[in-house]
Design a protein around this motif. Structure first.
Motif, short mmCIF file in Angstrom:
data_model
loop_
_atom_site.label_atom_id
_atom_site.label_comp_id
_atom_site.label_asym_id
_atom_site.label_seq_id
_atom_site.Cartn_x
_atom_site.Cartn_y
_atom_site.Cartn_z
N ARG A 51 5.70 -12.39 62.69
CA ARG A 51 5.38 -12.33 64.11
C ARG A 51 6.63 -12.54 64.95
O ARG A 51 7.47 -13.39 64.65
CB ARG A 51 4.37 -13.42 64.46
CG ARG A 51 3.90 -13.44 65.92
CD ARG A 51 3.16 -14.72 66.26
NE ARG A 51 4.07 -15.85 66.36
CZ ARG A 51 4.04 -16.90 65.57
NH1 ARG A 51 3.14 -17.00 64.62
NH2 ARG A 51 4.92 -17.89 65.73
N ASP A 52 6.77 -11.76 66.01
CA ASP A 52 7.71 -12.06 67.07
C ASP A 52 6.96 -11.85 68.39
O ASP A 52 5.74 -11.64 68.40
CB ASP A 52 9.01 -11.26 66.97
CG ASP A 52 8.81 -9.76 67.13
OD1 ASP A 52 7.70 -9.33 67.52
OD2 ASP A 52 9.77 -9.01 66.87
N ARG A 53 7.70 -11.86 69.51
CA ARG A 53 7.06 -11.71 70.82
C ARG A 53 6.32 -10.39 70.96
O ARG A 53 5.36 -10.27 71.72
CB ARG A 53 8.14 -11.82 71.90
CG ARG A 53 7.70 -11.46 73.29
CD ARG A 53 8.88 -11.40 74.25
NE ARG A 53 8.65 -10.43 75.28
CZ ARG A 53 9.57 -10.02 76.14
NH1 ARG A 53 10.78 -10.49 76.07
NH2 ARG A 53 9.28 -9.13 77.05
N TYR A 54 6.72 -9.40 70.18
CA TYR A 54 6.22 -8.04 70.40
C TYR A 54 5.02 -7.68 69.53
O TYR A 54 4.34 -6.68 69.80
CB TYR A 54 7.35 -7.03 70.15
CG TYR A 54 8.57 -7.33 70.99
CD1 TYR A 54 8.65 -6.90 72.30
CD2 TYR A 54 9.62 -8.09 70.47
CE1 TYR A 54 9.76 -7.20 73.08
CE2 TYR A 54 10.73 -8.40 71.24
CZ TYR A 54 10.79 -7.96 72.55
OH TYR A 54 11.88 -8.28 73.33
N GLY A 55 4.75 -8.47 68.50
CA GLY A 55 3.60 -8.14 67.66
C GLY A 55 3.71 -8.74 66.27
O GLY A 55 4.50 -9.66 66.02
N ILE A 56 2.92 -8.18 65.34
CA ILE A 56 2.86 -8.65 63.95
C ILE A 56 3.02 -7.44 63.02
O ILE A 56 2.43 -6.38 63.25
CB ILE A 56 1.52 -9.35 63.66
CG1 ILE A 56 1.45 -10.68 64.43
CG2 ILE A 56 1.34 -9.61 62.17
CD1 ILE A 56 0.13 -11.41 64.27
N THR A 57 3.83 -7.62 61.99
CA THR A 57 4.00 -6.59 60.97
C THR A 57 3.76 -7.22 59.60
O THR A 57 4.23 -8.33 59.32
CB THR A 57 5.41 -5.99 61.01
OG1 THR A 57 5.59 -5.33 62.26
CG2 THR A 57 5.62 -4.98 59.89
N GLN A 58 3.03 -6.50 58.76
CA GLN A 58 2.76 -7.00 57.40
C GLN A 58 3.93 -6.69 56.48
O GLN A 58 4.41 -5.55 56.43
CB GLN A 58 1.48 -6.38 56.85
CG GLN A 58 1.17 -6.83 55.42
CD GLN A 58 -0.20 -6.40 54.94
OE1 GLN A 58 -1.20 -7.01 55.30
NE2 GLN A 58 -0.25 -5.33 54.14
N LEU A 59 4.36 -7.71 55.74
CA LEU A 59 5.40 -7.57 54.73
C LEU A 59 4.77 -7.63 53.34
O LEU A 59 3.79 -8.37 53.13
CB LEU A 59 6.43 -8.70 54.85
CG LEU A 59 6.97 -9.03 56.25
CD1 LEU A 59 7.96 -10.20 56.15
CD2 LEU A 59 7.62 -7.81 56.87
N VAL A 60 5.34 -6.87 52.39
CA VAL A 60 4.81 -6.85 51.03
C VAL A 60 5.93 -7.20 50.05
O VAL A 60 7.01 -6.60 50.10
CB VAL A 60 4.22 -5.46 50.68
CG1 VAL A 60 3.66 -5.47 49.26
CG2 VAL A 60 3.14 -5.07 51.68
N PHE A 61 5.66 -8.19 49.19
CA PHE A 61 6.58 -8.57 48.13
C PHE A 61 5.89 -8.28 46.80
O PHE A 61 4.76 -8.76 46.57
CB PHE A 61 6.93 -10.05 48.22
CG PHE A 61 7.65 -10.43 49.50
CD1 PHE A 61 9.03 -10.50 49.54
CD2 PHE A 61 6.92 -10.70 50.65
CE1 PHE A 61 9.68 -10.86 50.71
CE2 PHE A 61 7.56 -11.06 51.83
CZ PHE A 61 8.95 -11.14 51.86
#
Length: 583
Positions: free
Chosen positions: A40-50
């Protein structure tokens, strides 16, 4: 570079791009050999995959990430197999190839979620964490957008933004001042401005013609949901104008904001005199999203043996459409509401209009159906309606009680929709209000408000009947702005000071600088100030202005995050020539 993209901008069109993101860990979850992290940052959420099979060490490192860790990752944008339609970035994910922990974090005292488990006090103590929440951040982004658009609108209409001092002299009228001791002038004090009122009038004398400022103001007063010790005004003043000119400019600004921010075209704002607002709504800031106007019943219900009404100085009521089905428990609840000390009514009388048109009331034994039908006609009531009546010795007091009852009924019947906006101007306020305690007049707005020109002769004969050349803008029952045409004639201003109990010496001491300026040619002028905090809270649908202020105070006027106000060291007190008297 710490990042090449933000967490809110990647879309399916970015598939196969290599990107670097940085932000905070919202949450992580392990599913088999895969670890998923929401960044998360101010602009939104992105899913990360490991992926354990691709890089076991990297996956192990991801498994140790805690909430609110600050991290940087590099990876490839890929299409998600299980898309999240609730996120703008929900069609993609990042297949992570590198991970850097920029800063570890302890577990926060509440969840950084829209529906957090943190109470108000806890969130205010850790406001810097609260501001990470989408809902709070969105309010501040809205505030920025509105302030920016206000500046653009006023600039297009010829206004100049001018900064005025924060350290000023104390004013004797209005709310209490916050005072600041002067080290270089022992025993003397500055005050923080309640508004830049006299300074913006001086700018008109200076020929600046159209001034505005988005400015901090300070009032040491008891707090409510729509008040803070420090607040922000959109402060404006214009020369060579009458009331109509100001109303047109600022009604236009409000319409522009609703169109630009909300996409809503508002009709022209209705106008209501202060007298009618008090008579029909019991408030100088009526909520006109719904009707339910007061009906006076003295001529109908007095003189029939019901002692409460027979001895009353005022009887009035409201008609709640379609509420005749209220249960006895609900009616008892309304009775308890109006009997609370904050409202102060002695009781509540109710009457239902039944399906056959007859009226059934809680005081049937005193009134014939013929009298009750007259009451029904006075309300234009129909079958299924509920009539609620209050009475008392003092008409103004009962109207205020009815106002609280009306707003409660509006809430219970769903008539106060936050997504519906009803704006109006309240005009023709009294110029003075009489204090029984002090046996003197006070200015209802401030001492520089001009009387209506046609009412000036009444200053010598009946000051209480003089109307002010003043106006308030009300939206959904909230006063968001107010102002007046100012006195620009020295003789009339001195007359005002006299009626307000100022001796010539005291008037000279407090306002001599303004009176001296008027001697050099003051133009006719007037202005208005909006409460930016209140305006933003209405646009955001908030119940309190606190959530559209970055670092607000609590209801006791304290900043629990900074632990302010606080004490001073003795050395500081000595330097300021101050002595603390123990209570």
């Amino acid at each position: 570079m710490y990042r090449t993209k933000t967490c809110g901008e990647l879309r399916l069109a970015n598939a196969n791009e290599t990107v670097t993101l940085a932000g905070w860990v919202q949450r992580s979850r392990k599913m088999g050999g895969m670890t998923f992290v929401d960044l998360r940052d101010r602009y939104g959420i992105t899913q990360l995959v490991f992926n354990q099979e691709i890089d076991a060490d990297l996956c192990e490192k991801a498994n140790k990430l805690g909430r609110e860790y600050v991290i940087q990752i590099t990876g490839t944008v890929a299409e998600r197999s299980n898309k999240n339609t609730h996120l703008p970035t929900g069609e993609i994910e990042i297949l992570v190839s590198s991970l850097t922990i920029l800063n570890e974090a302890v577990t926060p005292p509440f969840t950084i979620e829209d529906n957090t488990d943190g109470g108000d006090d806890l969130r205010m103590k850790y406001r810097y964490l609260d501001l990470r929440r989408n809902a709070v951040r969105a309010n501040l982004e809205l505030r920025h957008k509105m302030a920016f658009e206000v500046r653009r609108y006023l600039d297009a209409h010829g206004f100049l933004e001018v900064e005025t001092p924060v350290l000023v002299n104390s004013t004797p009228e209005g709310a209490r001042d916050f005072v600041v001791p002067s080290r270089m002038n022992p025993g003397q004090f500055y005050a923080l401005p309640q508004s830049p009122q006299t300074l913006k009038q001086l700018l008109m004398v200076s020929g600046f013609d159209r001034y505005f400022q988005i400015v901090k103001c300070f009032r040491d007063e008891d707090l409510r949901t729509d008040r803070q010790p420090e607040f922000t005004q959109i402060d404006c003043e214009m020369s060579f104008v009458e009331q109509e000119d100001i109303i047109q400019i600022f009604e236009g600004m409000s319409k522009h904001l609703f169109k630009y921010i909300k996409g809503i075209d508002l009709p022209d704002f209705p106008r209501m005199t202060w007298h009618d607002a008090m008579k029909y709504y019991g408030s100088d800031k009526p909520d006109i999203r719904f009707d339910m106007r007061f009906v006076e019943l003295m001529d109908i219900l007095k003189g029939y043996g019901f002692g409460v009404f027979d001895s009353a100085g005022y009887i009035g009521g409201i008609c709640a459409k379609g509420a005749a089905g209220y249960t006895r428990k609900q009616l008892d609840g309304l009775t308890e509401l109006v009997k609370r000390p904050q409202i102060g009514a002695k009781g509540l009388v109710y009457a239902r209009v039944e399906a056959d048109g007859n009226v059934k009331s809680s005081v049937d034994k005193f009134y014939s159906q013929e009298v009750l039908q007259k009451m029904k006609a006075a309300f234009n009531a129909e079958a299924g309606d509920l009539i609620l009546i209050l009475s008392g010795d003092n008409a103004n007091k009962v109207r205020k009680q009815l106002c609280e009852l009306r707003l409660e009924m509006g809430n219970q019947l769903g008539l106060r929709d936050k997504n519906q906006y009803a704006c109006l101007w309240v005009v023709d306020f009294p110029l003075f209000e009489w204090s029984e305690e002090d046996q003197r007049y006070y200015a209802m707005h401030h001492p520089f408000t001009s009387p209506k020109p046609e009412d000036v002769p009444l200053l010598d004969t009946d000051p209480g009947a003089v109307r002010a050349n003043a106006y308030d803008m009300v939206i959904n029952g909230v006063e968001v702005g107010g102002g007046s045409i100012r006195i620009h004639d020295s003789k009339l201003q001195h007359k005002m000071f006299e009626l307000l109990g100022f001796t010539p010496e005291k008037a000279e001491e407090r306002f001599g600088f303004l009176m001296n300026a008027f001697k050099y040619g003051a133009p006719p002028h007037g202005g208005l100030a909006y409460g930016l905090d209140r305006l933003v809270s209405i646009f955001a649908g908030l119940d309190s202005i606190r959530d559209c202020i970055a670092f607000p105070k609590n209801n006791a006027g304290r900043d629990v995050m900074l632990d302010a106000p606080g004490t001073l060291d003795q050395a500081q007190l000595d330097e300021l020539a101050l002595q603390i008297v123990q209570q």
